[in-house]
Design an enzyme around this catalytic site. Structure first.
Site, PDB file in Angstrom:
ATOM      1  N   LYS A  13       7.904   4.863   7.341  1.00 17.96           N
ATOM      2  CA  LYS A  13       7.015   3.945   8.354  1.00 17.96           C
ATOM      3  C   LYS A  13       6.869   2.754   8.149  1.00 17.96           C
ATOM      4  CE  LYS A  13       3.222   6.334   7.631  1.00 17.96           C
ATOM      5  NZ  LYS A  13       3.268   7.171   6.587  1.00 17.96           N
ATOM      6  N   ARG A  88      -5.063   9.559   9.999  1.00 19.34           N
ATOM      7  CA  ARG A  88      -4.285  10.620   9.209  1.00 19.34           C
ATOM      8  C   ARG A  88      -4.782  12.062   9.351  1.00 19.34           C
ATOM      9  NH1 ARG A  88      -1.840   6.746   5.521  1.00 19.34           N
ATOM     10  NH2 ARG A  88      -1.558   7.561   3.653  1.00 19.34           N
ATOM     11  N   ARG A 122      10.713   3.921  -5.151  1.00 22.81           N
ATOM     12  CA  ARG A 122      10.166   2.684  -4.447  1.00 22.81           C
ATOM     13  C   ARG A 122       9.455   1.635  -5.318  1.00 22.81           C
ATOM     14  NH1 ARG A 122       6.484   4.236   0.667  1.00 22.81           N
ATOM     15  NH2 ARG A 122       4.852   5.002  -0.736  1.00 22.81           N
ATOM     16  N   ARG A 164      -0.374  13.776  -2.430  1.00 20.48           N
ATOM     17  CA  ARG A 164      -0.199  13.090  -1.110  1.00 20.48           C
ATOM     18  C   ARG A 164       0.585  13.715   0.042  1.00 20.48           C
ATOM     19  NH1 ARG A 164       2.249   7.540  -2.790  1.00 20.48           N
ATOM     20  NH2 ARG A 164       2.127   6.899  -0.356  1.00 20.48           N
TER      21      ARG A 164
END
Ligand code: AMP
Length: 207
Positions: A13, A88, A122, A164
């Protein structure tokens, strides 16, 4: 144009948001980035959310919604917005619908098995906000954009990533049906190369 980007953590995203922002000159509003900036600057809001973010759980709705409302009132949002990481959950989505409903919701679909690898590889740059993957840039310390010091986000560790993803399944995934039922949803295959995903998004936005 008012755009919401939906997708699991690690779906790309943020990367796609940066491209969309550049091409369409829309303000990129990432609630995660706003929270992280507050933590970095030691604000009262930052102090309130720091421990929550470290666990991978969601920050309180009232606080998050107020923060987004404030941001969307700024003049740069008069021609639209690009929301990344908000809403969310259903409560946030219903609230957004009341105060500034999106025109289109782009859902970046990705195979959940690939996500863990994507997130744990990442590297983030706190200076320019860039996000990179070691598969592309190697395990380097310097940001390829601005030469800032790359870091691993605190919530990108395997334990927090697990939480998450669980939060995503439980709370965020139902938004797919929510926006589908409102005729706002477009699904994009996020397993493709970054530029191919972006080309798909452009196609959809220019329809
Ligand atoms: P992100 O950068 O979007 O992955 O968000 C990082 C963390 O910030 C999340 O795990 C949450 O703790 C918090 N956060 C970001 N956006 C929201 C939101 N819309 N509602 C609640 N918490 C959020």
């Amino acid at each position: 144009m008012k755009i919401v980007l939906l997708g699991a953590p690690g779906s790309g995203k943020g990367t796609q948001a940066a491209f969309i922002k550049q091409k369409y000159n829309l303000p990129h509003i990432s609630t995660g980035d706003i929270f992280r900036d507050n933590i970095k600057n030691n604000t009262p809001l930052g102090a309130q959310v720091k421990s929550i973010m470290d666990t991978g759980m969601l920050c309180p709705d009232d606080l998050t919604i107020e923060m987004v409302k404030d941001r969307l009132r700024k003049p740069d949002c008069h021609n639209g917005y690009l929301l990344d990481g908000f809403p969310r959950n259903l409560f946030q989505a219903e609230s957004l619908n009341r105060f500034d409903a999106p025109d289109i919701v782009i859902n970046i679909e990705i195979d959940l098995n690939k996500i863990r690898r994507r997130i744990t590889g990442r590297r983030s740059c706190p200076k320019c906000g860039g996000s990179f993957h070691i598969d592309f840039i190697g395990d380097v310390k310097e940001c390829p954009n601005c030469k800032g010091q790359l870091i691993i986000r605190k919530d990108d560790n395997p334990e927090t990533v697990k939480e998450r993803l669980a939060v995503y399944e439980r709370q965020t995934k139902p938004l797919i049906d929510f926006y589908e039922s409102k005729g706002k949803l477009v699904n994009i295959d996020g397993d493709k190369q970054i530029d191919e995903v972006f080309a798909e998004i452009v196609k959809v936005l220019e329809k």
